[in-house]
Design an enzyme around this catalytic site. Structure first.
Site, mmCIF file in Angstrom:
data_model
loop_
_atom_site.group_PDB
_atom_site.id
_atom_site.type_symbol
_atom_site.label_atom_id
_atom_site.label_comp_id
_atom_site.label_asym_id
_atom_site.label_seq_id
_atom_site.Cartn_x
_atom_site.Cartn_y
_atom_site.Cartn_z
ATOM 1 N N HIS A 32 10.557 1.136 3.317
ATOM 2 C CA HIS A 32 8.956 0.638 2.627
ATOM 3 C C HIS A 32 7.766 -0.603 3.482
ATOM 4 C CE1 HIS A 32 5.013 1.451 0.772
ATOM 5 N NE2 HIS A 32 4.598 0.449 0.536
ATOM 6 N N CYS A 72 5.976 6.650 0.150
ATOM 7 C CA CYS A 72 6.540 6.629 0.754
ATOM 8 C C CYS A 72 7.456 5.292 0.567
ATOM 9 C CB CYS A 72 5.841 5.465 2.153
ATOM 10 S SG CYS A 72 4.035 5.950 2.571
#
Length: 473
Positions: free
Chosen positions: A126, A73
């Protein structure tokens, strides 16, 4: 006033009126978390049904060969938002990347500084899932990228409902107590009780409130990221007993380097076939729930009369393994982990399918050009505008993806997928003939007859890294 001056005045009036009446194209960027193409019915898997994403695909350009730059991610999102490869910025962890790029403008920041209202809902840079979602925090977000930002908060794996842990729970006796694993919860309370339902609701509010001004709205949905939490009704079409294992389910690790064995796999996670099927079913249910929220946001765009004045992008930060090679989650360089769904819908452009290799860092320069803006010439992505005008256009000959702290590498073209573990291959190589072996079962890297092909990719990797590291941040 003579006739000539009158005519000039009329022309000037209409030109000025037209200039004021022409609106900038809005941008609606929707990104999901951990979504593999094999769970989107507009792509190849019909076991999972995603009617709203499919409808968008039928109206826009669907890219069949889109790839992330890092199948985790944080670094994937930093890469696509700043338009640079991870090795250009040194961003390999769970940060926004701002600490490495300084004053370089992110994608949304660039639009913000060109007259757009820039807004974020939920996870774009993130955020830890489920931790930052249960806290309702900003995670590693970049504050410079937004005029407004909104977090959503939810109970996630602590949601009331029927729960089960299918990872590292071989006898089924462990309680549901950890969300960053394959925990399944058939939740009570409907769509709005969960984070993605709340994110859709907030996105709709922002669309309505900002419909008279140009906006860049980024909406992040956290499903199907673990835990697999979705309202119980979304599980009904996916009884686990009817789930099928992917092609080549049998063990095929014998010719893989040790570094290539994914960090989560059925053996390490102590998953039995029943638990594996339950995980697949829960993933599909989570995707179905997310798809319904996408539909709500797209419907609001239409209801507010903005459909013909808004560029819509749909994608994921990376893919997800669903028992291919007995792998789960992301991180690996195999196809299911690095390939992503990508749809771009542009007002006035015909729907199409584009098979060109494209990368997520291409979004920044593409959408900027479509909006009539000129971003930094140093961006490492390539504009995809020509693929929207002519879907037969080939933008890239191959794609480049890295993983495992930036120390493992993938080069992928039509014929081959080449993986190098460490820059010098000291931890092994993989080489797959993608024409004959699309499921990547037979590693050819150690076979003498493929030495020339292997050497070609070794040289190409060296050249690519040299080019990527020459950045102008």
């Amino acid at each position: 006033m003579n006739f000539k001056n009158l005519l000039i005045s009329i022309v000037l009036f209409f030109n000025i009126t037209q200039a004021f009446s022409e609106k900038k194209l809005n941008v609606l960027f929707i990104i999901t978390d951990d979504l593999t193409t094999t769970a989107v019915s507009a792509y190849e898997n019909k076991a999972s049904f995603t009617p709203n994403i499919d409808k968008l695909a039928s109206e826009g350009v669907l890219y069949t060969s889109a790839y992330c730059q890092f199948p985790v991610c944080g670094p994937s999102r930093a890469s696509l938002m700043f338009g640079y490869y991870p090795h250009a910025t040194g961003t390999f962890g769970y940060t926004s990347g701002r600490e490495n790029v300084g004053e370089h403008k992110s994608w949304s920041q660039f639009f913000m500084e060109n007259g757009y209202k820039s807004m974020r809902v939920s996870k774009i840079f993130h955020m830890g899932v489920p931790k930052d979602i249960t806290m309702g925090s900003n995670g590693s977000d970049d504050s410079l990228s937004w005029h407004e930002r909104y977090n959503v908060k939810g109970l996630e794996y602590l949601s009331p409902g029927e729960g089960e842990l299918v990872q590292n729970n071989p006898d089924g006796t462990k309680p549901v107590k950890d969300g960053n694993v394959m925990t399944i919860v058939k939740s009570e309370g409907g769509d709005q009780a969960q984070p993605d339902g709340k994110a859709a609701e907030k996105a709709i509010q922002l669309i309505k409130a900002n419909k008279n001004k140009p906006f860049f709205l980024a909406v992040g949905f956290v499903r199907p990221h673990v835990p697999f939490v979705a309202p119980k009704e979304y599980f009904q079409p996916y009884p686990w007993q009817r789930m099928a294992f992917p092609v080549a389910y049998n063990d095929d690790w014998a010719d893989m380097p040790k570094r290539a064995i994914n960090y989560v796999n059925s053996v390490k996670a102590k998953m039995n076939p029943t638990q594996e099927k339950k995980a697949i079913a829960a993933y599909y249910a989570s995707v179905a729930y997310m798809d319904a929220q996408v539909g709500k946001v797209l419907n609001a765009l239409k209801e507010e009369g903005l459909e013909d004045n808004t560029i819509v992008i749909f994608t994921s930060d990376h893919g997800f393994h669903l028992a291919e090679h007995r792998f789960w989650m992301k991180v690996s360089l195999k196809e299911e982990s690095v390939r992503v769904p990508l749809i771009i819908k542009v007002p006035g452009k015909e729907p199409a399918v584009c098979n060109s290799f494209v990368e997520l860092i291409d979004l920044y320069p593409t959408i900027a050009e479509l909006a009539g803006l000129k971003p930094s010439e140093h961006l490492q992505g390539k504009s995809l505008v020509e693929t929207i005008n002519n879907p037969q256009t080939e933008v890239r000959d191959y794609i480049f993806t890295v993983t495992q702290g930036g120390n493992s590498f993938l080069l992928r073209n039509r014929d081959w997928a080449f993986m190098s573990y460490n820059e010098d291959g000291s931890l092994g190589y993989e080489l797959y003939d993608m024409r004959k072996d699309p499921y990547q079962i037979n590693n050819l890297a150690q076979k003498p007859e493929y030495k020339e092909v292997l050497n070609h990719f070794k040289e190409l990797l060296s050249l690519k890294l040299e080019a990527v590291r020459k950045n102008d941040l």
